[in-house]
Design a protein around this motif. Structure first.
Motif, PDB file in Angstrom:
ATOM      1  N   TYR A   7       0.852  -1.185   0.000  1.00  0.00           N
ATOM      2  CA  TYR A   7       0.000   0.000   0.000  1.00  0.00           C
ATOM      3  C   TYR A   7       0.887   1.234   0.000  1.00  0.00           C
ATOM      4  CZ  TYR A   7       0.694   0.969   5.011  1.00  0.00           C
ATOM      5  OH  TYR A   7       1.232   1.284   6.240  1.00  0.00           O
ATOM      6  N   THR A   9      -0.138   4.648   0.791  1.00  0.00           N
ATOM      7  CA  THR A   9      -0.563   5.851   1.507  1.00  0.00           C
ATOM      8  C   THR A   9       0.502   6.269   2.519  1.00  0.00           C
ATOM      9  OG1 THR A   9      -1.685   4.630   3.257  1.00  0.00           O
ATOM     10  CG2 THR A   9      -2.958   5.128   1.277  1.00  0.00           C
ATOM     11  N   ARG A  10       0.367   7.483   3.008  1.00  0.00           N
ATOM     12  CA  ARG A  10       1.342   8.016   3.964  1.00  0.00           C
ATOM     13  C   ARG A  10       1.071   7.586   5.401  1.00  0.00           C
ATOM     14  NH1 ARG A  10       4.670  11.879   1.965  1.00  0.00           N
ATOM     15  NH2 ARG A  10       4.173  12.778  -0.067  1.00  0.00           N
ATOM     16  N   GLY A  19      -7.784   6.854   8.995  1.00  0.00           N
ATOM     17  CA  GLY A  19      -7.321   5.929   7.977  1.00  0.00           C
ATOM     18  C   GLY A  19      -8.187   4.696   7.876  1.00  0.00           C
ATOM     19  N   THR A  21      -8.892   2.840   5.156  1.00  0.00           N
ATOM     20  CA  THR A  21      -8.225   1.799   4.384  1.00  0.00           C
ATOM     21  C   THR A  21      -7.162   1.101   5.224  1.00  0.00           C
ATOM     22  OG1 THR A  21      -8.611   2.942   2.281  1.00  0.00           O
ATOM     23  CG2 THR A  21      -6.807   1.345   2.345  1.00  0.00           C
ATOM     24  N   GLU A  22      -6.415   1.874   5.986  1.00  0.00           N
ATOM     25  CA  GLU A  22      -5.363   1.305   6.825  1.00  0.00           C
ATOM     26  C   GLU A  22      -5.948   0.397   7.907  1.00  0.00           C
ATOM     27  OE1 GLU A  22      -3.876   4.475   4.499  1.00  0.00           O
ATOM     28  OE2 GLU A  22      -5.555   4.492   5.907  1.00  0.00           O
ATOM     29  N   ARG A  44       4.997   2.918   2.342  1.00  0.00           N
ATOM     30  CA  ARG A  44       5.740   4.169   2.404  1.00  0.00           C
ATOM     31  C   ARG A  44       6.097   4.524   3.847  1.00  0.00           C
ATOM     32  NH1 ARG A  44       2.668   8.689  -1.043  1.00  0.00           N
ATOM     33  NH2 ARG A  44       4.523   9.854  -0.450  1.00  0.00           N
ATOM     34  N   HIS A  76      -2.951  -2.726  -2.734  1.00  0.00           N
ATOM     35  CA  HIS A  76      -4.084  -1.886  -2.334  1.00  0.00           C
ATOM     36  C   HIS A  76      -4.104  -0.619  -3.181  1.00  0.00           C
ATOM     37  CE1 HIS A  76      -5.323  -4.459   0.986  1.00  0.00           C
ATOM     38  NE2 HIS A  76      -4.035  -4.740   1.094  1.00  0.00           N
ATOM     39  N   TRP A  77      -3.695  -0.775  -4.408  1.00  0.00           N
ATOM     40  CA  TRP A  77      -3.878   0.213  -5.467  1.00  0.00           C
ATOM     41  C   TRP A  77      -3.907  -0.580  -6.777  1.00  0.00           C
ATOM     42  CZ3 TRP A  77       1.283  -0.163  -3.568  1.00  0.00           C
ATOM     43  CH2 TRP A  77       2.278  -0.398  -4.525  1.00  0.00           C
ATOM     44  N   HIS A  92     -10.105   0.566  -3.490  1.00  0.00           N
ATOM     45  CA  HIS A  92     -10.790   1.101  -2.311  1.00  0.00           C
ATOM     46  C   HIS A  92     -11.638   2.334  -2.602  1.00  0.00           C
ATOM     47  CE1 HIS A  92      -8.803  -1.489   0.709  1.00  0.00           C
ATOM     48  NE2 HIS A  92      -7.763  -1.452  -0.116  1.00  0.00           N
TER      49      HIS A  92
END
Length: 328
Positions: A7, A9-10, A19, A21-22, A44, A76-77, A92
């Motif tokens: 994934y 995301t930051r 978050g 998704t997290e 990341r 997850h993208w 997502h």
């Protein structure tokens, strides 16, 4: 099975306050580890998982970062490159324009898949052990809105209107009374209480003491964690029949759907006629991490065995995030 979740995301894992998704990725990974699978992450932000995480470098080909370790890679993208490992991708969000997706893309609900000309989906699940006990007795004297207050698609204005017209207080979880940034808004209503970007136990406490979730979204919700979290903590849901909502709210005991403000107001006024216990039990049994893990395990086996998850390449013919109508 050795599973690598990728994934970009930051936000770290595990998610602290924000978050969605997290939280889903973390709940899935934890359920997989409880089943005896080995799990690592390509991310990341390693967060607290440095020993389990490979650092994702956006400037380096993903295929060079995977290593030979995993049996399957779960992106997850929408990864569209080549890879010598079996993989699938979870989408997502909604397409903002015409585009295609990898054939082994998994969506979050039947409607989410259909909107992207696909058939494969898995409902999000959460690790309910992180949420404490529901409150199924008499609630406090307010309803709640849970989502990004600045988003017109989430329709905070509509939630404020519904609560105000039935003389009820509304706790807004997901924004402040005044927003001067992107999509600015100002709220001066006396019946609203803004709680900011609240998370963790404070969010759970506010939800479980609420009379119900007022959630008149004006887009095709891909899934809706706000819905399942609210149900698990014992609150009925009052929302629109868009996106995943008819799949999630499919029992008259747990909520009401309409694109009419008047009909939603009438239902909110009868909030005590819904079963808080039924709300909790439904979310607990259907939208938990174990159910999600079992469904994904079957899909992993499919891609490992060389099968495709959708008959054709998923695609959107235009913007799936357009604002949808409501009537008075």
């Amino acid at each position: 099975m050795r599973i690598l979740h990728a994934y970009a995301t930051r936000l770290p894992l595990p998610a602290k306050k924000y978050g969605g998704t997290e939280r889903v990725i973390w709940s899935l990974a934890q359920a997989q580890m409880r089943q005896g699978h080995e799990v690592k992450f390509l991310a990341r932000n390693a967060g607290e998982l440095a020993s389990q995480t490979l650092k994702y470098d956006r400037d380096k080909p993903v295929s060079e970062q995977i290593t030979d370790w995993p049996d399957v890679v779960h992106f997850h993208w929408p990864y569209e490159g080549e890879l010598d490992k079996p993989f699938l991708c979870t989408e997502h969000g909604n397409a903002g324009e015409a585009r295609t997706y990898p054939q082994n893309t998994v969506f979050l609900s039947e409607k989410h898949a259909s909107n992207h000309h696909a058939s494969c989906y898995v409902y999000n699940g959460l690790d309910w052990r992180d949420y404490g006990e529901p409150h199924t007795g008499k609630p406090d004297n307010y309803f709640h809105f849970l989502g990004k207050a600045r988003s017109a698609l989430k329709n905070l204005d509509g939630a404020v209107r519904i609560a105000g017209n039935v003389k009820e207080k509304l706790a807004v979880l997901g924004g402040n009374r005044f927003n001067f940034g992107r999509n600015p808004y100002f709220d001066f209503h006396l019946h609203t209480r803004f709680k900011g970007m609240v998370g963790g136990e404070e969010k759970h406490r506010l939800i479980r003491r609420s009379k119900g979730l007022i959630f008149p979204v004006r887009w095709h919700e891909p899934f809706g964690l706000a819905i399942t979290e609210s149900l698990f903590l014992g609150t009925p849901v009052f929302s629109t029949p868009y996106g995943s909502l008819p799949e999630l709210i499919n029992n008259a005991d747990v909520g009401f759907l309409s694109s009419s403000y008047k009909e939603l107001e009438q239902a909110v006024a009868q909030a005590d006629s819904f079963s808080r216990q039924a709300c909790h039990e439904y979310a607990r049994d259907v939208f938990n991490a174990e159910v999600m893990e079992q469904r994904y395990y079957k899909l992993y086996e499919e891609v490992i065995n060389g099968h495709v998850l959708n008959d054709a390449q998923p695609h959107a013919t235009g913007n799936v995030s357009e604002i949808l109508p409501m009537t008075d």
